[in-house]
Write a protein that holds these residues in place. Structure first.
Motif, PDB file in Angstrom:
ATOM      1  N   ASP A 143      42.567  46.238  37.210  1.00 42.21           N
ATOM      2  CA  ASP A 143      41.160  45.700  38.543  1.00 42.21           C
ATOM      3  C   ASP A 143      42.096  45.106  39.973  1.00 42.21           C
ATOM      4  OD1 ASP A 143      41.580  42.380  38.692  1.00 42.21           O
ATOM      5  OD2 ASP A 143      42.150  43.077  36.509  1.00 42.21           O
ATOM      6  N   PHE A 144      41.807  45.255  40.840  1.00 42.78           N
ATOM      7  CA  PHE A 144      42.234  45.658  42.171  1.00 42.78           C
ATOM      8  C   PHE A 144      42.966  44.269  42.472  1.00 42.78           C
ATOM      9  CE2 PHE A 144      42.677  43.434  46.872  1.00 42.78           C
ATOM     10  CZ  PHE A 144      42.560  44.842  47.797  1.00 42.78           C
ATOM     11  N   ASN A 145      42.518  42.512  41.879  1.00 46.28           N
ATOM     12  CA  ASN A 145      42.085  41.244  41.618  1.00 46.28           C
ATOM     13  C   ASN A 145      43.769  41.075  41.119  1.00 46.28           C
ATOM     14  OD1 ASN A 145      40.981  40.406  43.839  1.00 46.28           O
ATOM     15  ND2 ASN A 145      39.398  39.406  42.924  1.00 46.28           N
ATOM     16  N   GLY A 146      44.039  41.901  39.935  1.00 46.24           N
ATOM     17  CA  GLY A 146      45.029  41.328  38.873  1.00 46.24           C
ATOM     18  C   GLY A 146      46.425  41.893  39.252  1.00 46.24           C
ATOM     19  N   SER A 147      45.876  43.088  39.914  1.00 40.65           N
ATOM     20  CA  SER A 147      46.514  44.098  40.510  1.00 40.65           C
ATOM     21  C   SER A 147      47.666  43.804  41.289  1.00 40.65           C
ATOM     22  CB  SER A 147      46.139  45.456  40.329  1.00 40.65           C
ATOM     23  OG  SER A 147      46.136  46.391  38.826  1.00 40.65           O
ATOM     24  N   SER A 148      46.908  43.160  42.429  1.00 35.49           N
ATOM     25  CA  SER A 148      47.110  42.791  43.868  1.00 35.49           C
ATOM     26  C   SER A 148      47.817  41.259  43.437  1.00 35.49           C
ATOM     27  CB  SER A 148      46.195  42.662  44.421  1.00 35.49           C
ATOM     28  OG  SER A 148      45.526  43.448  45.059  1.00 35.49           O
ATOM     29  N   GLN A 149      47.837  40.534  42.629  1.00 37.66           N
ATOM     30  CA  GLN A 149      48.078  39.723  42.436  1.00 37.66           C
ATOM     31  C   GLN A 149      49.425  39.756  41.690  1.00 37.66           C
ATOM     32  OE1 GLN A 149      46.470  36.355  40.391  1.00 37.66           O
ATOM     33  NE2 GLN A 149      47.996  35.694  39.652  1.00 37.66           N
ATOM     34  N   SER A 150      49.643  40.596  40.498  1.00 33.10           N
ATOM     35  CA  SER A 150      50.989  41.038  40.013  1.00 33.10           C
ATOM     36  C   SER A 150      51.972  41.822  41.033  1.00 33.10           C
ATOM     37  CB  SER A 150      50.509  41.947  38.560  1.00 33.10           C
ATOM     38  OG  SER A 150      49.440  41.101  37.676  1.00 33.10           O
TER      39      SER A 150
END
Length: 302
Positions: A143-150
Motif C-alpha cells: 500500500d502506498f502509505n505504508g511503503s512510503s513511510q518505511s
C-alpha cells in the motif's frame, strides 16, 4: 479608565509610603487590571522528511559547501555522474520481450551467479550482503502509505541519520519480504508451549547496503531500523514489469511454486516466504520497470 489609572498610582506610591492603610491598598489593588504574562505555544509537530526531499536536501547541502571553484567543479561532476546512473540505466540478460524492455539504474546491486535458466524462472546463487531493515505498518506490503513511510525511515538512515552521520550511496533493489512464523517451539516439556513471535505476519522493507562497509556499517539512530547480514543462498527468481501490488505478488508466487515442483535439482525451502525486489525509482515508466519475486531453494534429496 480613570479609576484604573488612580489605582495604579496609589499602588506605586504605596511602595514609597509605608503608612498607607492596608485595607485601602488591597481594595485599590483589586481595581487594577490583571495582566496575564503566560504565553501558550502550540506544540511543534515534527514533519517526516520524504525520501525525495532527503535526496534534494543532500544535493543542496553539498552545493552550499562548494565554496571554491574546484569544489564547485567536483560537485557538478558528482551531480552529473549521479544523474547519469538514472538517465543511462543498465539491463539484465533478458529471456523475453518483457524483460528486454526493463531497465535498472546503474547502481550497486546484489551479486549473484546464474546456475540455471528454465522457461518460467531463473535459479541464482546469491552472495552474502548486508541490509538495513524496518517493519512496515499494516498487514499489506505494497500500500502506498505504508511503503512510503518505511522507505523514508530507511532513506533517513542512509543519508545521515546514523551514529557516524555518514551519507551513504543509494543501491538497488529495495527488497520487501514477509515474516511468517507459527511460533517459537520450546524444548519438550509438559505442557508444550508456543510463544508468539514479535512482528509475526508483518512485512519487512530492506535497503541493500553498499558492500564497501561490510560489517562496519554505522549504527542507526532510529531504533526501528535493524542491520542484518543475509547469508549466501540459492533462489528461484521471476522478473516482471509494471507496478507491484499484493494481488500480483500472490498470483506470481503461486505460479512460481507450481513451476518449481517439476525442477529436477531444487525445491522450495520449507518455511520460506516470498521476497519482492524493486529496482526502479517511482517516476520510471511501468513497462520499463524491473521487479522480481524470489523463493529460497534447497537441493532435492536423492
Amino acid at each position: 479608565m480613570a479609576a484604573q489609572s488612580l489605582a495604579r498610582t496609589l499602588i506605586l506610591s504605596s511602595t514609597l509610603t509605608p503608612n498607607i492603610n492596608p485595607t485601602s491598598f488591597n481594595c485599590l489593588k483589586s481595581m487594577a487590571p490583571t495582566v496575564n504574562t503566560t504565553t501558550t505555544f502550540a506544540p511543534l509537530q515534527r514533519r517526516t522528511m520524504s525520501a525525495f526531499e532527503a535526496r534534494i536536501s543532500l544535493v543542496f547541502a553539498l552545493a552550499s559547501q562548494a565554496s571554491s571553484v574546484s569544489q564547485r567543479r567536483k560537485f557538478l561532476m558528482d551531480l552529473a555522474s549521479e544523474t547519469a546512473k538514472y538517465v543511462f540505466p543498465k539491463r539484465f540478460e533478458s529471456q523475453n520481450l518483457e524483460e528486454a524492455l526493463m531497465a535498472v539504474p546503474d547502481l550497486e546491486t546484489v551479486r549473484f551467479k546464474v546456475l540455471n535458466r528454465a522457461d518460467k524462472y531463473e535459479i541464482r546463487e546469491v552472495e552474502p550482503y548486508f541490509i538495513a531493515e524496518t517493519t512496515m505498518p499494516g498487514k499489506t506490503g505494497f500500500d502506498f502509505n505504508g511503503s512510503s513511510q518505511s522507505f523514508n525511515v530507511l532513506a533517513e538512515y542512509l543519508f545521515g541519520k546514523n551514529t557516524s552521520k555518514e551519507k551513504m550511496e543509494m543501491t538497488t533493489p529495495v527488497i520487501t519480504s514477509r515474516t511468517r512464523s507459527d511460533g517459537e517451539r520450546m524444548e519438550m516439556t509438559t505442557p508444550v508451549i508456543t510463544k508468539k513471535v514479535e512482528n509475526q505476519d508483518k512485512w519487512q522493507m530492506s535497503f541493500v547496503m553498499p558492500s564497501k562497509y561490510g560489517s562496519t556499517l554505522p549504527l542507526p539512530k532510529d531504533p526501528s531500523v535493524r542491520i542484518k547480514e543475509v547469508p549466501r543462498k540459492v533462489v528461484a527468481v521471476v522478473a516482471f514489469s509494471g507496478f507491484v501490488t499484493d494481488e500480483e505478488v500472490k498470483r506470481r508466487e503461486l505460479r512460481l511454486r507450481d513451476a518449481l515442483k517439476n525442477d529436477s535439482g531444487f525445491r522450495v525451502k520449507e518455511g520460506t516466504s516470498v521476497e519482492v525486489s524493486q529496482y526502479n525509482p517511482p517516476f520510471t515508466l511501468p513497462f520499463t520497470r524491473r521487479n522480481e519475486i524470489a523463493l529460497e531453494l534447497e537441493k532435492k534429496k536423492e
